[in-house]
Design an enzyme around this catalytic site. Sequence first.
Site: not given
Length: 253
Positions: A11, A130
């Site tokens: 990330d 997600d």
Amino acid sequence: MLTRRLVVCLDVKGGRVVKGVQFEGLRDVGDPVELARRYEAEGADELTFLDISASAEERDTLWELVRRTAEQLFIPLAVGGGVRTVDDVGRALRAGADKVSINSAAVANPALLTACAERFGAQCVVASIDAKRDGDRWRVYTHGGRKPTDLDAVAWARECVARGAGEVLLTSIDRDGARTGYDLALTRAVSEAVDVPVIASGGAGSAAHVRAAFQEGGADAALVAGILHDGVTTVGAIKALLRESGLHIRSLT
């Protein structure tokens, strides 16, 4: 025999690798290029960069980072986060990415998946989903897990593949960073619903959790991040357990 893949996720925010829990409470864990080289040397099958700042100002920083990283890697590199247009996908591929994951922009404009698949090939297009448990189903969220939609994750995965996605990156928001194991029910539901590879994401706390994603969740690949960054386990240790369990994986030699 199907070769299962271990995907390491980095990330990225402000040119650094960060990690949080349920997309919150971010902390710095290192330099992206250094970490990418390290995980490749340890035996990672693939790397994913997710730009979690997704701000226009930092976009040029990301492409430069992709370019620098891709120059150092021999394994596939996927890039996602803030990808909104066909041109964004082209820019990522030109910078050296092998695949590009599309999340919020695909929900807003599903035709984007088709346009990208037609222009660059389905193998370059990853539908990033997600999802969060909502009663007896899973609801799709966008904007880094902050914005709920009316979409059902399993149905949306089917639509993404029908529109041209060659792979699904499936993240459980409930499990993200919690290290309690992947959401195996979610992973299996989506894996059984589509005929393209599914990457299980969110919740890895041990090598045994990764094994469960394959054996019980039916995933083709498993994404890991925090447990590697924090030294809880290593790529080698995870792969050793997978191999002992009879799963077919790529070896370093």
